[in-house]
Design a protein around this motif. Structure first.
Motif, PDB file in Angstrom:
ATOM      1  N   ILE A  30       0.546  -1.189  -0.214  1.00 57.01           N
ATOM      2  CA  ILE A  30       0.447   0.013  -0.113  1.00 57.01           C
ATOM      3  C   ILE A  30       1.099   1.361  -0.188  1.00 57.01           C
ATOM      4  O   ILE A  30       1.681   1.556   0.807  1.00 57.01           O
ATOM      5  N   LEU A  31       0.337   2.218  -0.908  1.00 54.96           N
ATOM      6  CA  LEU A  31       0.993   3.517  -1.463  1.00 54.96           C
ATOM      7  C   LEU A  31       0.813   4.055   0.003  1.00 54.96           C
ATOM      8  O   LEU A  31      -0.494   4.511   0.155  1.00 54.96           O
ATOM      9  N   LEU A  32       1.751   5.068   0.692  1.00 53.66           N
ATOM     10  CA  LEU A  32       0.979   5.630   1.749  1.00 53.66           C
ATOM     11  C   LEU A  32       2.008   6.480   2.076  1.00 53.66           C
ATOM     12  O   LEU A  32       3.361   6.939   2.587  1.00 53.66           O
ATOM     13  N   LEU A  47       7.456   1.171  -7.872  1.00 53.81           N
ATOM     14  CA  LEU A  47       8.868   0.672  -6.974  1.00 53.81           C
ATOM     15  C   LEU A  47       7.765  -0.167  -5.570  1.00 53.81           C
ATOM     16  O   LEU A  47       8.564  -0.937  -5.666  1.00 53.81           O
ATOM     17  N   ALA A  48       6.174   0.006  -6.099  1.00 55.42           N
ATOM     18  CA  ALA A  48       5.741  -1.259  -5.105  1.00 55.42           C
ATOM     19  C   ALA A  48       5.414  -2.271  -6.416  1.00 55.42           C
ATOM     20  O   ALA A  48       5.081  -2.954  -4.423  1.00 55.42           O
ATOM     21  N   LEU A  49       4.969  -2.176  -7.206  1.00 53.23           N
ATOM     22  CA  LEU A  49       4.868  -2.952  -7.868  1.00 53.23           C
ATOM     23  C   LEU A  49       6.390  -4.148  -7.656  1.00 53.23           C
ATOM     24  O   LEU A  49       6.481  -5.157  -7.232  1.00 53.23           O
ATOM     25  N   SER A  88      -4.522   7.987   2.163  1.00 53.84           N
ATOM     26  CA  SER A  88      -3.816   7.076   2.262  1.00 53.84           C
ATOM     27  C   SER A  88      -3.456   6.109   3.505  1.00 53.84           C
ATOM     28  O   SER A  88      -3.211   4.956   3.589  1.00 53.84           O
ATOM     29  N   ALA A  89      -3.967   6.841   4.297  1.00 53.64           N
ATOM     30  CA  ALA A  89      -4.265   6.202   5.878  1.00 53.64           C
ATOM     31  C   ALA A  89      -5.362   6.002   5.303  1.00 53.64           C
ATOM     32  O   ALA A  89      -5.850   4.494   6.317  1.00 53.64           O
ATOM     33  N   THR A  90      -6.472   6.050   4.840  1.00 54.46           N
ATOM     34  CA  THR A  90      -7.602   5.161   5.014  1.00 54.46           C
ATOM     35  C   THR A  90      -7.676   3.969   4.053  1.00 54.46           C
ATOM     36  O   THR A  90      -8.750   2.861   4.530  1.00 54.46           O
ATOM     37  N   VAL A  91      -6.807   3.855   2.900  1.00 48.48           N
ATOM     38  CA  VAL A  91      -7.053   2.908   2.069  1.00 48.48           C
ATOM     39  C   VAL A  91      -5.842   1.830   2.503  1.00 48.48           C
ATOM     40  O   VAL A  91      -6.561   0.589   2.978  1.00 48.48           O
ATOM     41  N   VAL A  92      -5.216   2.110   3.829  1.00 50.00           N
ATOM     42  CA  VAL A  92      -4.629   0.937   4.886  1.00 50.00           C
ATOM     43  C   VAL A  92      -5.889   0.375   5.543  1.00 50.00           C
ATOM     44  O   VAL A  92      -5.299  -1.098   5.649  1.00 50.00           O
ATOM     45  N   ALA A  93      -6.492   1.383   6.028  1.00 53.73           N
ATOM     46  CA  ALA A  93      -7.501   1.077   7.287  1.00 53.73           C
ATOM     47  C   ALA A  93      -8.382  -0.030   6.528  1.00 53.73           C
ATOM     48  O   ALA A  93      -8.728  -1.040   7.001  1.00 53.73           O
ATOM     49  N   MET A  94      -8.914   0.219   5.207  1.00 55.76           N
ATOM     50  CA  MET A  94      -9.456  -0.228   3.971  1.00 55.76           C
ATOM     51  C   MET A  94      -9.057  -1.784   4.224  1.00 55.76           C
ATOM     52  O   MET A  94      -9.513  -3.102   3.957  1.00 55.76           O
ATOM     53  N   ALA A  95      -7.747  -2.192   3.492  1.00 51.35           N
ATOM     54  CA  ALA A  95      -7.439  -3.258   3.152  1.00 51.35           C
ATOM     55  C   ALA A  95      -6.761  -3.877   4.486  1.00 51.35           C
ATOM     56  O   ALA A  95      -7.519  -5.377   4.558  1.00 51.35           O
ATOM     57  N   ARG A  96      -6.870  -3.442   5.924  1.00 53.97           N
ATOM     58  CA  ARG A  96      -6.665  -4.421   6.804  1.00 53.97           C
ATOM     59  C   ARG A  96      -7.836  -4.450   6.947  1.00 53.97           C
ATOM     60  O   ARG A  96      -7.943  -6.373   7.682  1.00 53.97           O
ATOM     61  N   THR A 144       3.774  -1.180   3.900  1.00 56.15           N
ATOM     62  CA  THR A 144       2.809   0.004   3.610  1.00 56.15           C
ATOM     63  C   THR A 144       4.936   0.511   3.099  1.00 56.15           C
ATOM     64  O   THR A 144       5.955   0.457   2.909  1.00 56.15           O
ATOM     65  N   MET A 145       4.434   1.539   2.128  1.00 52.30           N
ATOM     66  CA  MET A 145       5.808   2.015   1.283  1.00 52.30           C
ATOM     67  C   MET A 145       5.674   3.818   1.025  1.00 52.30           C
ATOM     68  O   MET A 145       4.012   3.841   0.559  1.00 52.30           O
TER      69      MET A 145
END
Length: 230
Positions: free
Chosen positions: A14-16, A111-113, A22-30, A38-39
């Motif tokens: 997850i790009l953070l 880079l995430a890839l 991006s914080a919301t996306v981390v919570a969604m993925a979790r 995270t990167m």
């Protein structure tokens, strides 16, 4: 942990950035059951406050590993976020604003890839948004879809039948909807920094486009914005 359980683990890179989206996306993925990696990028941006925020968010949301990758996008310049001679605009502008960083999301996703392939993670999350955003071309659904196609052409995993998916769960949400979703998932937005020109303490200017979008989103959601201003 057994070898079998490692194989079954659902991992995501997850790009953070340290900002609200991006914080919301981390919570969604979790919440979807992913083990989150995270990167963030130290790419020559005006301030390091967002990197400090990203580290705080990663700790708070319990990611497995958080990497900060050094780049030198200020070496090519061309953006108010990487070139101190270009002022950050404090009023909405027509067209693509000078805060656009050339090729930023393309480089970040690449880079995430690479890390996803090393981790055997097939899902990469990015917090781009096509509703309440600044008009950046690398936030559009067309860009996300095109990068996914490229990712599966350019990687060993992709050509060997382990396709990658680029997930942009905020793509069609308003900023208010993003805030509401994050609150429901327990995101502590006081840890985040959204400002383009925050000071060393992470305090926001309250004038730039990013500050305006954030403030409008919290107001529309009916939720108090914990942003600190200088």
């Amino acid at each position: 942990m057994t070898e079998q359980s490692v194989v079954r683990e659902k991992r995501a890179v997850i790009l953070l950035s340290g900002g609200l989206d991006s914080a919301t996306v981390v919570a969604m993925a979790r919440a979807e059951g992913y083990s989150c990696y995270t990167m963030s990028f130290d790419y020559g941006q005006r301030h390091r406050a967002e990197l400090d925020a990203a580290a705080r968010v990663a700790r708070d949301l319990g990611v497995i590993d958080h990497k900060v990758i050094g780049l030198n996008l200020d070496g090519i310049g061309g953006s108010a976020l990487t070139d101190s001679s270009i002022d950050v605009p404090e009023a909405p502008s027509e067209g693509i604003p000078v805060t656009y960083v050339p090729a930023r999301n393309t480089v970040f996703l690449s880079l995430a890839l690479g890390w996803a392939e090393v981790l055997d993670a097939q899902d990469i999350f990015i917090g781009v948004n096509a509703v309440d955003y600044s008009g950046y071309p690398d936030c559009r659904p067309e860009f996300v879809a095109a990068f996914e196609v490229m990712a599966n052409l350019a990687t060993k995993a992709g050509v060997e039948g382990k396709p990658f998916s680029i997930k942009a769960p905020l793509q069609n949400l308003s900023k208010a909807q993003i805030v509401q979703a994050g609150i429901q998932l327990g995101v502590d937005y006081s840890l985040t920094v959204s400002c383009y020109q925050a000071d060393d303490q992470g305090r926001a200017c309250g004038k730039c486009d990013s500050c305006r979008l954030r403030a409008d989103g919290f107001a529309a959601a009916g939720i108090k914005d914990p942003t600190r201003y200088f």
